[in-house]
Design an enzyme around this catalytic site. Structure first.
Site, PDB file in Angstrom:
ATOM      1  N   TRP A 102       1.028  -0.808  -0.052  1.00 15.09           N
ATOM      2  CA  TRP A 102      -0.017  -0.116  -0.008  1.00 15.09           C
ATOM      3  C   TRP A 102       1.242   1.683   0.098  1.00 15.09           C
ATOM      4  CZ3 TRP A 102      -4.831  -1.215  -2.068  1.00 15.09           C
ATOM      5  CH2 TRP A 102      -4.382  -2.624  -1.692  1.00 15.09           C
ATOM      6  N   ASP A 172      -1.347   6.397   6.072  1.00 16.88           N
ATOM      7  CA  ASP A 172      -2.611   6.062   5.981  1.00 16.88           C
ATOM      8  C   ASP A 172      -2.649   4.812   7.348  1.00 16.88           C
ATOM      9  OD1 ASP A 172      -3.904   3.401   4.987  1.00 16.88           O
ATOM     10  OD2 ASP A 172      -3.519   3.302   2.920  1.00 16.88           O
ATOM     11  N   LYS A 196     -11.819  -2.114   7.325  1.00 16.14           N
ATOM     12  CA  LYS A 196     -10.785  -2.906   8.067  1.00 16.14           C
ATOM     13  C   LYS A 196     -11.485  -2.940   9.690  1.00 16.14           C
ATOM     14  CE  LYS A 196      -8.588  -3.350   4.354  1.00 16.14           C
ATOM     15  NZ  LYS A 196      -7.621  -2.307   3.816  1.00 16.14           N
TER      16      LYS A 196
HETATM   17  C1  LIG Z   1      -6.980  -2.049   2.574  1.00 13.28           C
HETATM   18  C2  LIG Z   1      -6.171  -1.110   3.012  1.00 13.28           C
HETATM   19  C3  LIG Z   1      -6.314  -0.054   1.293  1.00 13.28           C
HETATM   20  C4  LIG Z   1      -6.836  -0.175   0.106  1.00 13.28           C
HETATM   21  O1  LIG Z   1      -7.988   0.079   0.370  1.00 13.28           O
HETATM   22  P1  LIG Z   1      -8.897   0.800  -0.180  1.00 13.28           P
HETATM   23  O2  LIG Z   1     -10.063   1.473   0.477  1.00 13.28           O
HETATM   24  O3  LIG Z   1      -9.389  -0.697  -1.182  1.00 13.28           O
HETATM   25  O4  LIG Z   1      -8.636   1.176  -1.469  1.00 13.28           O
HETATM   26  C5  LIG Z   1      -5.334   0.751   1.861  1.00 13.28           C
HETATM   27  N1  LIG Z   1      -3.730   0.694   2.153  1.00 13.28           N
HETATM   28  C6  LIG Z   1      -4.265  -0.353   3.634  1.00 13.28           C
HETATM   29  C7  LIG Z   1      -3.237  -0.065   4.764  1.00 13.28           C
HETATM   30  C8  LIG Z   1      -5.235  -1.255   3.251  1.00 13.28           C
HETATM   31  O5  LIG Z   1      -5.044  -1.547   4.309  1.00 13.28           O
END
Ligand SMILES: *Cc1c(COP(=O)(O)O)cnc(C)c1O
Length: 360
Positions: A102, A172, A196
């Site tokens: 990511w 993030d 999540k």
């Molecule tokens: C799941 C995840 C993403 C991607 O998220 P989307 O909502 O599917 O775009 C990005 N960064 C992290 C750390 C993630 O766990």
């Protein structure tokens, strides 16, 4: 009804209490005569849900007034583009620490809009640790520095907040939002997809210092400008109403549970159960250096692909689902977000012990 223990990395478990409330309110929310799914986002009822949701998030995360809270769409992945489009506007430079897929996607996407620079990476050891960086490692002229605070696939987490001097730090926090307290003031932007630890997929939460809003590049599509959404209370267009409503129920649940200090205590307890077992097992082992272990995502292996596959198949039969590791790394991964009850982890550990005995 037999609910399984769902160890999925995302979409993932929601608190049972949240699901029950949503079920009770499915046909009629309050005395509105309709489901939240059917409500106009411009209605008084919905605005009240929305306002309470934002207020509760601000309270739980202790978000100061000089930060805007936005409820957007497009997932965390859309933020990989929105960030450079909106922030890479002074020197057209940004700095990145790459600790997994990511983080790398955020880096690659930014490189399409300006000079994206790699500050540090843990690729040399298959992202099994978090690099230590100091303020001097960041370019003073960078428009922002980006990190992925919890690496969902590799199971690492920052155990410190990198010092970046005057460079706004962007993180993030998709897979660790609300898992423990975080000092919002140390960041320029925090963002997270909901699926999540918050709600079903659909809403993306962006917490952004207000002075960083309003300088988007001219080429930025209207929908991808932070000012478009901050000026319109996240209702420039139809927001992901139902997902925001469920997020609101989750925030209420967290408040009732005792807030983020309590979540941290529970999450540490759950993670310790699993890590202690892994550290003492002769068959299973964790893949991350102990000091950088995630509280939310716990990858582990047996070292034998066939045995891994057997474990995944048998655990599924026993009611522990989605323990297969990410397709890029193999092995196993137990995602133990806020909604995973401690009994789920206790029972998983018991199951792993039994599996180890039977397959020694
Ligand atoms: C799941 C995840 C993403 C991607 O998220 P989307 O909502 O599917 O775009 C990005 N960064 C992290 C750390 C993630 O766990």
């Amino acid at each position: 009804m037999a609910r399984v223990y769902n160890f999925s990395a995302g979409p993932s478990m929601l608190p049972e209490e949240v699901l029950k409330t949503a079920a009770e309110e499915m046909m009629e929310y309050g005395t509105s005569g309709q489901s939240v799914m059917e409500m106009s986002h411009r209605s008084k009822e919905y605005q009240a849900i929305f306002d309470e949701t934002e207020a509760n998030l601000r309270e739980i995360m202790n978000i100061p007034d000089d930060y805007a809270v936005l409820f957007l769409q497009g997932g965390a992945s859309t933020q990989f583009a929105m960030l450079p489009l909106n922030l890479m506007n002074k020197n057209k430079k940004a700095d990145f620490i790459v600790t997994g897929q990511w983080a790398n996607k955020a880096y690659q996407e930014a490189a399409r809009y300006g000079a994206a620079r790699l500050v540090a990476s843990s690729k040399d050891k298959t992202f099994s640790y978090i690099p230590k960086v100091a303020a001097e490692d960041f370019d003073k002229d960078a428009d922002y520095g980006h990190i992925c605070f919890n690496n969902t696939i590799y199971g690492t987490k920052y155990n410190y907040i990198p010092e970046t001097g005057d460079v706004p730090l962007v993180a993030d926090i998709s897979s660790c939002i609300l898992s423990e307290p975080i000092d919002v003031t140390k960041f320029g932007v925090l963002y997270a997809g909901a699926q999540k630890n918050v709600a079903p997929a659909g809403v993306t939460i962006v917490i952004i210092r207000k002075d960083l809003i309003g300088n988007a590049m001219d080429i930025t599509p209207t929908m991808l400008k932070y000012d478009t959404h901050s000026e319109n209370g996240s209702m420039f267009n139809t927001p992901p109403c139902y997902s925001i409503y469920i997020a609101g129920l989750t925030f209420k649940w967290i408040k009732k549970m005792g807030g983020l200090e309590k979540m941290k205590e529970l999450n540490e307890k759950k993670a310790k159960l699993l890590y202690d077992f892994l550290d003492n097992s002769k068959m299973f082992k964790g893949t991350v250096v102990p000091e950088d272990r995630s509280l939310m995502n716990v990858p582990f292996i047996t070292g034998n692909d066939e045995l891994d596959a057997k474990f995944v198949a048998e655990s599924k039969k026993a009611g522990f689902v989605n323990l297969k590791g990410h397709r890029s790394v193999g092995g196993m991964r137990a995602s133990i977000y806020n909604a995973m009850p401690i009994e789920g982890v206790e029972k998983l550990v018991e199951f792993m012990k039994k599996f180890e005995e039977e397959n020694a």
